[in-house]
Design a protein around this motif. Sequence first.
Motif, PDB file in Angstrom:
ATOM      1  N   LYS A   1       0.834  -1.210   0.000  1.00 31.99           N
ATOM      2  CA  LYS A   1       0.000   0.000   0.000  1.00 31.99           C
ATOM      3  C   LYS A   1       0.865   1.255   0.000  1.00 31.99           C
ATOM      4  CE  LYS A   1      -3.780  -2.375   2.261  1.00 31.99           C
ATOM      5  NZ  LYS A   1      -4.340  -2.687   3.580  1.00 31.99           N
ATOM      6  N   VAL A   2       1.993   1.218   0.716  1.00 31.34           N
ATOM      7  CA  VAL A   2       2.941   2.339   0.674  1.00 31.34           C
ATOM      8  C   VAL A   2       3.406   2.527  -0.765  1.00 31.34           C
ATOM      9  CG1 VAL A   2       5.276   3.076   1.346  1.00 31.34           C
ATOM     10  CG2 VAL A   2       3.705   2.184   3.078  1.00 31.34           C
ATOM     11  N   ASP A   3       3.657   1.417  -1.438  1.00 30.50           N
ATOM     12  CA  ASP A   3       4.111   1.462  -2.825  1.00 30.50           C
ATOM     13  C   ASP A   3       3.063   2.129  -3.718  1.00 30.50           C
ATOM     14  OD1 ASP A   3       5.601   1.050  -5.131  1.00 30.50           O
ATOM     15  OD2 ASP A   3       5.414  -1.120  -5.108  1.00 30.50           O
ATOM     16  N   THR A   4       1.815   1.697  -3.607  1.00 28.03           N
ATOM     17  CA  THR A   4       0.785   2.233  -4.499  1.00 28.03           C
ATOM     18  C   THR A   4       0.311   3.628  -4.100  1.00 28.03           C
ATOM     19  OG1 THR A   4      -0.970   1.098  -3.274  1.00 28.03           O
ATOM     20  CG2 THR A   4      -0.067  -0.045  -5.186  1.00 28.03           C
ATOM     21  N   LEU A   5       0.348   3.953  -2.822  1.00 26.10           N
ATOM     22  CA  LEU A   5      -0.129   5.262  -2.374  1.00 26.10           C
ATOM     23  C   LEU A   5       0.939   6.348  -2.448  1.00 26.10           C
ATOM     24  CD1 LEU A   5      -2.170   4.379   0.831  1.00 26.10           C
ATOM     25  CD2 LEU A   5      -3.043   5.521  -1.209  1.00 26.10           C
ATOM     26  N   ILE A   6       2.143   6.035  -1.996  1.00 17.58           N
ATOM     27  CA  ILE A   6       3.154   7.083  -1.828  1.00 17.58           C
ATOM     28  C   ILE A   6       4.223   7.031  -2.905  1.00 17.58           C
ATOM     29  CG2 ILE A   6       4.845   8.087  -0.237  1.00 17.58           C
ATOM     30  CD1 ILE A   6       3.142   6.789   2.059  1.00 17.58           C
TER      31      ILE A   6
ATOM     32  N   ARG B   1      12.625 -11.460  -7.492  1.00 17.35           N
ATOM     33  CA  ARG B   1      12.050 -10.809  -8.656  1.00 17.35           C
ATOM     34  C   ARG B   1      12.036  -9.307  -8.404  1.00 17.35           C
ATOM     35  NH1 ARG B   1      10.307 -15.253 -10.751  1.00 17.35           N
ATOM     36  NH2 ARG B   1       8.506 -16.401 -10.635  1.00 17.35           N
ATOM     37  N   LEU B   2      13.167  -8.701  -8.538  1.00 14.96           N
ATOM     38  CA  LEU B   2      13.239  -7.265  -8.330  1.00 14.96           C
ATOM     39  C   LEU B   2      12.725  -6.553  -9.576  1.00 14.96           C
ATOM     40  CD1 LEU B   2      16.662  -6.994  -6.531  1.00 14.96           C
ATOM     41  CD2 LEU B   2      14.404  -7.068  -5.521  1.00 14.96           C
ATOM     42  N   ARG B   3      12.149  -5.373  -9.385  1.00 27.29           N
ATOM     43  CA  ARG B   3      11.552  -4.618 -10.492  1.00 27.29           C
ATOM     44  C   ARG B   3      12.564  -4.322 -11.581  1.00 27.29           C
ATOM     45  NH1 ARG B   3       7.458  -1.220  -6.827  1.00 27.29           N
ATOM     46  NH2 ARG B   3       8.214  -2.431  -5.122  1.00 27.29           N
ATOM     47  N   GLY B   4      13.769  -4.245 -11.237  1.00 24.05           N
ATOM     48  CA  GLY B   4      14.836  -3.970 -12.181  1.00 24.05           C
ATOM     49  C   GLY B   4      16.129  -4.321 -11.477  1.00 24.05           C
ATOM     50  N   VAL B   5      17.201  -4.117 -12.109  1.00 20.22           N
ATOM     51  CA  VAL B   5      18.470  -4.382 -11.460  1.00 20.22           C
ATOM     52  C   VAL B   5      18.773  -3.177 -10.573  1.00 20.22           C
ATOM     53  CG1 VAL B   5      20.901  -4.822 -11.791  1.00 20.22           C
ATOM     54  CG2 VAL B   5      19.257  -5.788 -13.374  1.00 20.22           C
ATOM     55  N   SER B   6      18.650  -3.398  -9.284  1.00 20.50           N
ATOM     56  CA  SER B   6      18.874  -2.315  -8.340  1.00 20.50           C
ATOM     57  C   SER B   6      20.327  -2.318  -7.900  1.00 20.50           C
ATOM     58  CB  SER B   6      17.982  -2.492  -7.117  1.00 20.50           C
ATOM     59  OG  SER B   6      18.314  -1.546  -6.142  1.00 20.50           O
ATOM     60  N   PRO B   7      20.964  -1.173  -7.934  1.00 19.46           N
ATOM     61  CA  PRO B   7      22.344  -1.108  -7.488  1.00 19.46           C
ATOM     62  C   PRO B   7      22.445  -1.060  -5.962  1.00 19.46           C
ATOM     63  CG  PRO B   7      21.629   1.047  -8.202  1.00 19.46           C
ATOM     64  CD  PRO B   7      20.498   0.091  -8.470  1.00 19.46           C
ATOM     65  N   LEU B   8      21.299  -1.032  -5.277  1.00 17.98           N
ATOM     66  CA  LEU B   8      21.308  -0.885  -3.825  1.00 17.98           C
ATOM     67  C   LEU B   8      21.171  -2.219  -3.108  1.00 17.98           C
ATOM     68  CD1 LEU B   8      18.859   2.129  -3.357  1.00 17.98           C
ATOM     69  CD2 LEU B   8      21.342   2.181  -3.410  1.00 17.98           C
TER      70      LEU B   8
ATOM     71  N   ASP C   1      10.849  -4.951  -2.452  1.00 19.92           N
ATOM     72  CA  ASP C   1      11.205  -6.120  -3.256  1.00 19.92           C
ATOM     73  C   ASP C   1      12.002  -7.141  -2.443  1.00 19.92           C
ATOM     74  OD1 ASP C   1       9.892  -5.121  -5.474  1.00 19.92           O
ATOM     75  OD2 ASP C   1      11.707  -4.370  -6.442  1.00 19.92           O
ATOM     76  N   LEU C   2      12.913  -6.661  -1.597  1.00 17.49           N
ATOM     77  CA  LEU C   2      13.707  -7.576  -0.770  1.00 17.49           C
ATOM     78  C   LEU C   2      12.824  -8.307   0.236  1.00 17.49           C
ATOM     79  CD1 LEU C   2      16.886  -5.386  -0.128  1.00 17.49           C
ATOM     80  CD2 LEU C   2      16.724  -7.434  -1.568  1.00 17.49           C
ATOM     81  N   LEU C   3      11.850  -7.616   0.814  1.00 17.82           N
ATOM     82  CA  LEU C   3      10.919  -8.275   1.737  1.00 17.82           C
ATOM     83  C   LEU C   3      10.116  -9.344   1.012  1.00 17.82           C
ATOM     84  CD1 LEU C   3       9.598  -5.285   3.898  1.00 17.82           C
ATOM     85  CD2 LEU C   3      10.850  -7.294   4.743  1.00 17.82           C
ATOM     86  N   LYS C   4       9.606  -9.027  -0.161  1.00 14.54           N
ATOM     87  CA  LYS C   4       8.825 -10.004  -0.925  1.00 14.54           C
ATOM     88  C   LYS C   4       9.674 -11.204  -1.311  1.00 14.54           C
ATOM     89  CE  LYS C   4       6.534  -6.649  -3.547  1.00 14.54           C
ATOM     90  NZ  LYS C   4       5.958  -6.300  -4.837  1.00 14.54           N
TER      91      LYS C   4
ATOM     92  N   ALA D   1      12.333   7.023  -2.744  1.00 18.13           N
ATOM     93  CA  ALA D   1      11.274   6.147  -3.257  1.00 18.13           C
ATOM     94  C   ALA D   1      11.883   4.908  -3.916  1.00 18.13           C
ATOM     95  CB  ALA D   1      10.387   6.908  -4.234  1.00 18.13           C
ATOM     96  N   GLY D   2      12.960   5.105  -4.674  1.00 21.40           N
ATOM     97  CA  GLY D   2      13.646   3.967  -5.285  1.00 21.40           C
ATOM     98  C   GLY D   2      14.224   3.035  -4.233  1.00 21.40           C
ATOM     99  N   ALA D   3      14.768   3.608  -3.168  1.00 18.32           N
ATOM    100  CA  ALA D   3      15.310   2.796  -2.076  1.00 18.32           C
ATOM    101  C   ALA D   3      14.193   2.026  -1.379  1.00 18.32           C
ATOM    102  CB  ALA D   3      16.049   3.693  -1.081  1.00 18.32           C
ATOM    103  N   ALA D   4      13.044   2.673  -1.172  1.00 14.49           N
ATOM    104  CA  ALA D   4      11.904   1.993  -0.555  1.00 14.49           C
ATOM    105  C   ALA D   4      11.410   0.855  -1.449  1.00 14.49           C
ATOM    106  CB  ALA D   4      10.781   2.988  -0.269  1.00 14.49           C
ATOM    107  N   GLU D   5      11.380   1.078  -2.768  1.00 15.84           N
ATOM    108  CA  GLU D   5      11.002   0.005  -3.697  1.00 15.84           C
ATOM    109  C   GLU D   5      11.943  -1.184  -3.559  1.00 15.84           C
ATOM    110  OE1 GLU D   5      11.092   2.016  -7.504  1.00 15.84           O
ATOM    111  OE2 GLU D   5       8.898   1.985  -7.607  1.00 15.84           O
ATOM    112  N   THR D   6      13.233  -0.906  -3.434  1.00 14.93           N
ATOM    113  CA  THR D   6      14.215  -1.982  -3.263  1.00 14.93           C
ATOM    114  C   THR D   6      13.908  -2.783  -2.006  1.00 14.93           C
ATOM    115  OG1 THR D   6      15.954  -0.785  -4.439  1.00 14.93           O
ATOM    116  CG2 THR D   6      16.673  -2.488  -2.888  1.00 14.93           C
TER     117      THR D   6
END
Length: 192
Positions: free
Chosen positions: A120-125, A168-175, A156-159, A148-153
């Motif tokens: 929900k944080v992802d879709t709302l914020i 299955r990360l959204r993209g190749v994250s350098p973080l 993804d890590l939690l999932k 926001a990119g760091a939060a997405e990472t």
Amino acid sequence: MNPNLSRRSLLRAGAGTLAVGLLAACTTTKSGTTTTITLNVAEVVDYGNAILSFASTAINVSFVASAMGTANLALANTVITSLKSALAAFQTAAGSSTSVTYDSASVKTAFDSILADVEKVDTLIIAVITGTAANLSSSVVSEAKTAAGAAETLIDLLKAMIDMSGPRLRGVSPLSGDAAIGKIAIFAASQG
């Protein structure tokens, strides 16, 4: 730099390093038809708290609050409160353990609640920041997009901790998780 090393192979190597880091976050064992997933309590709590910090900070940034509107801002506050409760429930279920089995009913319920709230944080914020910020430019917008990119990472890590088919990360994250937490801490400190 090796001239034979392409950008793509460099990104693949980075993704491999990230996948190895994800494997350290949890372990999966199989006994017959039963699969057991063990979660690293500290990582779940650290990632959840960083996302919580990001969300609490982001909704107070004027361009984010304005773009969200009153109703979504109220919903975001509810999600933030729910995420705090889910993290507390997870810590209670874990007790003093450094790792817990996801298969435990109380751990599974708390972890699944954390995942629902961070989605929900992802879709709302995060979606508001990435969507709105495309048309804006300032240091605050830049910091918000980075956070926001760091939060997405971290989401993804939690999932990935319980996704048995692999990360299955959204993209190749350098973080890494720690680097993402650091980016969010900088954002929270600069806006606080």
